[in-house]
Design a protein around this motif. Structure first.
Motif, PDB file in Angstrom:
ATOM      1  N   ASN A 101       0.916  -1.249   0.052  1.00 50.07           N
ATOM      2  CA  ASN A 101       0.066   0.131   0.034  1.00 50.07           C
ATOM      3  C   ASN A 101       0.972   1.254  -0.202  1.00 50.07           C
ATOM      4  O   ASN A 101       0.842   1.930   0.874  1.00 50.07           O
ATOM      5  CB  ASN A 101      -0.849  -0.042   1.167  1.00 50.07           C
ATOM      6  CG  ASN A 101      -2.262   0.830   0.922  1.00 50.07           C
ATOM      7  OD1 ASN A 101      -2.660   1.088  -0.025  1.00 50.07           O
ATOM      8  ND2 ASN A 101      -2.806   1.397   2.054  1.00 50.07           N
ATOM      9  N   THR A 115      -3.690   0.968  -3.642  1.00 54.68           N
ATOM     10  CA  THR A 115      -4.802   0.093  -3.474  1.00 54.68           C
ATOM     11  C   THR A 115      -5.981   0.705  -3.655  1.00 54.68           C
ATOM     12  O   THR A 115      -7.153  -0.062  -3.828  1.00 54.68           O
ATOM     13  CB  THR A 115      -4.903  -0.568  -2.160  1.00 54.68           C
ATOM     14  OG1 THR A 115      -4.902   0.422  -0.992  1.00 54.68           O
ATOM     15  CG2 THR A 115      -3.717  -1.496  -1.834  1.00 54.68           C
ATOM     16  N   ASN A 475     -16.255  -0.723   1.206  1.00 60.17           N
ATOM     17  CA  ASN A 475     -14.845  -1.008   0.698  1.00 60.17           C
ATOM     18  C   ASN A 475     -14.609  -0.814  -0.871  1.00 60.17           C
ATOM     19  O   ASN A 475     -13.728  -1.370  -1.261  1.00 60.17           O
ATOM     20  CB  ASN A 475     -14.472  -2.810   1.186  1.00 60.17           C
ATOM     21  CG  ASN A 475     -14.530  -2.679   2.482  1.00 60.17           C
ATOM     22  OD1 ASN A 475     -13.895  -1.785   3.122  1.00 60.17           O
ATOM     23  ND2 ASN A 475     -15.251  -3.386   3.209  1.00 60.17           N
ATOM     24  N   ASN A 522     -11.878  -3.687  -1.636  1.00 65.00           N
ATOM     25  CA  ASN A 522     -10.666  -3.684  -0.529  1.00 65.00           C
ATOM     26  C   ASN A 522     -11.159  -4.924   0.286  1.00 65.00           C
ATOM     27  O   ASN A 522     -12.190  -4.753   0.982  1.00 65.00           O
ATOM     28  CB  ASN A 522     -10.420  -2.543   0.392  1.00 65.00           C
ATOM     29  CG  ASN A 522      -9.361  -2.689   1.291  1.00 65.00           C
ATOM     30  OD1 ASN A 522      -8.877  -3.838   1.543  1.00 65.00           O
ATOM     31  ND2 ASN A 522      -8.995  -1.663   1.940  1.00 65.00           N
ATOM     32  N   GLY A 528      -7.261  -7.209  -1.965  1.00 71.21           N
ATOM     33  CA  GLY A 528      -8.018  -6.426  -2.804  1.00 71.21           C
ATOM     34  C   GLY A 528      -8.030  -6.909  -4.065  1.00 71.21           C
ATOM     35  O   GLY A 528      -7.097  -7.584  -4.632  1.00 71.21           O
TER      36      GLY A 528
END
Length: 761
Positions: A101, A115, A475, A522, A528
């Motif tokens: 990330n 991400t 998400n 995610n 993800g």
């Protein structure tokens, strides 16, 4: 006397207030740059803050037994006693080698978490750049999944990203988000104009990025991000040499004083008496940058890069010379000379926490002069040949303005921008008469008064783009983008138009609307998924449109790309893997077609299908052991293609290896701090050498070994490239003139030493 007491009491009060605060700065341990937005917390007191644009933080005075927790995305979280922080004015954070990330900027020209980006994007970190000690960019770019940067010698190159090895304008090269060269004047050797010694990191987008950057960003976009000024005084000098006559000196000086930071860096490289005849070169590259933090809301950045380069051109060897390891060059006078200057100035303004505007003005100038080996043509039944000396040059004046606004609704954000780029370009070529000896070597030439080509094109590219993203679910993030480009070509032919000198003077224009739609989901725990649809386009280049044609009738080539992928952390964040699968279909591709009268002309007669899977994995099983592997398995097929009057529909595309992999194992023993040793395996599978699929090249496997040691400011290293001294070709082609192999570098040892001075201010 009363005034004196008042001033004394005020000073004591200020000192007491100062004593009740803990302040310092946060910087990157490797680049020494200030880190803004770092979270600094007093663990016992429960109080915290974030560092500002200059890495500065202020906290209340801590208790004696309190500690600081310092965390930042992409970096290893640091915990230190508060008492130690009082004695440490600058705290350095180490970047994490297994954190997926990280922060990227190339997908939207704004900082984003990796991400949150629904594209296949990879970053070459400052650590990778510094530890690889690459003498050419391919040695770091080939570590990226799906990328094969082809070494053509002396920093000359071409590229293959989701495309076969080729020379067409399907890749966009950027420096700090600005294309290195102007639209319509693509050169596959454009990365000669990069200053490797002034890079912070590199970001690679695989697949079309036209919705943000416009034309030519089809197979991919490579963004070279320059180093920023250091927070403390820093100076570095680096010397290296090889067993084949290569010598290079790098240097950099950087510092920040108050609101002004500066950096100057560059290198000079020189090659003499290599293993191949006629293969010398030299290059000088310089970059200067100044960052001025006018206030908390305004930052002004100005950077300039100058490159002066000249190389002998080696060309390819025929089968007999290649397999006999006969490195005598058929060329004895061909050369390429590049002079380039780029200047940009950017003003960033933070209106508030939700609104950011950036305006960049830029200037570019590039001249490529050459006596090219590929323009030499034999005169039948004689010891004569014909060729040319040509020059391609342009000036650019451009501006890019972009605004980003964040909304409360669904964590939405809107990016909108406009750009304009005016680039007058010239091209001229003069005929030369060439002598050839009985063994087939081109030994000399004579200039003539014959002018082959002489024209000027006024290139104007205007564009507007927008990108909207929001989170319909907790998400899930959806990103939609759209860009409109218009390209106007004002062509002036200074010679009588003909099938060789070019088309009549006229105006042409091209326009394109390129959308992108993507989403990320995610799954939590550093996992993800993403998917996207994007469209890319490539207008015809000046040489394709006007040179050697009677009437310019070409259209832009178009590409539709569909892809999906994901990222997955594992082993308690000791490793991760990211994977992408794609399908890209091209239409209206420009190919050379033989006409009824036997001549050739460029036509929109090509269609192709490209599909594949790409992967990148990192794992740290032990604190001292690092494993990385990346690669691609891909298929590239002609849906419709005609060459030399023959149709090759459904054939495999030439120059298209199915497997490209790069694997590396590095050991950094804890008992010998500062030492590193690693082995790298590069695999290129076999591929067809021609569109007819009649000739095959087996590909190659290379093994490289790198070792280095760093102690305080001193560093030394020894790299052994092509450790097995394998005979291989970086490109292998078959044409009407026979087979041609570009010889890859032989076993090469590079030894270097460096010293870095770091001040403590």
């Amino acid at each position: 006397m009363r005034i004196f007491y008042i001033l004394f009491i005020a000073c004591m009060a200020m000192q007491a207030s100062y004593a009740q605060q803990l302040e310092g700065r946060i910087a990157d341990a490797r680049t020494r740059e200030a880190l803004p937005g770092v979270s600094i917390n007093l663990t016992a007191a429960g109080k915290g803050c974030t560092s500002n644009a200059q890495g500065h933080y202020v906290l209340p005075a801590p208790a004696a037994n309190d500690s600081l927790k310092i965390s930042y995305v992409g970096y290893i979280t640091l915990k230190i006693p508060a008492s130690a922080a009082v004695q440490t004015p600058v705290i350095y954070l180490e970047a994490s080698s297994t954190n997926l990330n990280e922060i990227v900027v190339s997908s939207s020209r704004e900082k984003q978490y990796r991400t949150e980006v629904p594209v296949a994007i990879s970053t070459i970190s400052p650590q990778t750049l510094q530890e690889t000690k690459a003498t050419t960019l391919d040695k770091v770019l080939n570590k990226v999944s799906g990328v094969y940067m082809v070494d053509l010698g002396n920093e000359q190159h071409t590229m293959a990203i989701r495309q076969p090895i080729g020379y067409k304008s399907l890749f966009l090269y950027l420096e700090d988000g600005i294309p290195i060269r102007t639209v319509g004047d693509f050169n596959h050797n454009a990365l000669i104009e990069i200053n490797m010694a002034a890079l912070r990191n590199i970001e690679v987008i695989r697949g079309p990025a036209s919705s943000l950057y416009g034309s030519e960003a089809v197979g991919g976009a490579v963004n070279f991000i320059t180093a920023v000024p250091t927070l403390v005084p820093t100076a570095k000098v680096q010397l290296e040499a090889s067993n084949w006559g290569y010598k290079r000196t790098d240097f950099s000086v950087s510092d920040t004083k108050g609101k002004v930071g500066f950096l100057v860096g560059g290198y000079y490289a020189d090659q003499r008496n290599g293993y191949m005849d006629h293969s010398d070169f030299h290059k000088l590259a310089l970059t200067a940058r100044a960052d001025v933090q006018l206030n908390e809301k305004n930052k002004w950045t100005t950077a300039a890069t100058l490159v002066n380069y000249k190389t002998d051109q080696t060309g390819g060897l025929d089968s007999a010379h290649f397999f006999a390891k006969d490195y005598r060059n058929f060329q004895t006078f061909s050369y390429r000379e590049v002079k380039a200057l780029r200047i940009r100035s950017t003003l960033d303004h933070e209106w508030d926490s939700r609104n950011h505007t950036s305006v960049t003005a830029f200037f570019r100038h590039s001249t490529i002069g050459q006596n090219p080996f590929y323009a030499i043509r034999d005169v039948r039944n004689t010891l004569k040949a014909r060729g040319e000396i040509n020059s391609d040059a342009f000036y650019s004046y451009g501006i890019i303005a972009q605004h980003k606004k964040d909304f409360d609704w669904k964590n939405a954000s809107l990016i909108a921008g406009v750009s304009a780029d005016y680039s007058p370009a010239t091209y001229n070529a003069n005929y030369i008469d060439i002598d050839k000896d009985a063994a087939g070597y081109y030994v000399g030439y004579r200039l003539t008064d014959s002018v082959l080509t002489n024209y000027r094109v006024g290139l104007l590219n205007t564009a507007a783009y927008t990108q909207f993203s929001f989170m319909p679910l907790a998400n899930m993030r959806i990103v939609a983008a759209l860009r409109y480009d218009r390209m106007d070509y004002d062509f002036n032919n200074y010679l009588p138009p003909s099938a060789f000198t070019g088309a009549p003077s006229e105006r042409n224009n091209f326009n394109a609307l390129t959308p992108k739609l993507g989403l990320t989901y995610n799954l939590q725990h550093n996992r993800g998924l993403y998917a996207n649809y994007s469209k890319g386009f490539a207008p015809p280049n000046i040489s394709e449109l006007y040179r050697g044609v009677k009437v310019p009738v070409l259209k832009s080539a178009n590409y539709n790309n569909y892809e999906a992928g994901g990222w997955f952390g594992f082993a308690q964040n000791k490793g991760y893997v990211d994977v992408s699968v794609y399908l890209m279909k091209g239409s209206n591709e420009i190919v050379s077609v033989r006409t009824a009268d036997g001549s050739y002309e460029n036509q929109n007669a090509g269609a192709t299908t490209h599909r594949g899977i790409e992967w990148n994995a990192r794992y740290t099983p032990l604190r001292s052991v690092f494993i990385r592997t990346s690669g691609t398995y891909a298929s590239h097929i002609f849906d419709a293609y005609t060459e030399n009057g023959k149709t090759y529909d459904h054939n495999a595309m030439n120059g298209a290896p199915k497997w490209i992999t790069n694997t590396e194992l590095t050991w950094k023993p804890s008992l010998l701090r500062g030492f590193r040793i690693g082995g790298e395996w590069q695999h290129i599978s076999g591929y067809y050498m021609d569109a007819a699929n009649t000739a095959w090249y087996d590909g190659y496997d290379l093994f490289n070994i790198r070792a280095g040691y760093q102690w305080k400011g001193f560093e030394c290293w020894l790299n052994c490239m092509n450790a097995g001294d394998r005979l291989y070709a970086t490109t292998a082609e078959k044409s009407a003139y026979g087979k041609s192999y570009r010889v890859g570098p032989r076993q090469t040892f590079n030894f270097g030493v460096a010293y870095t001075f770091t001040g403590k201010r």
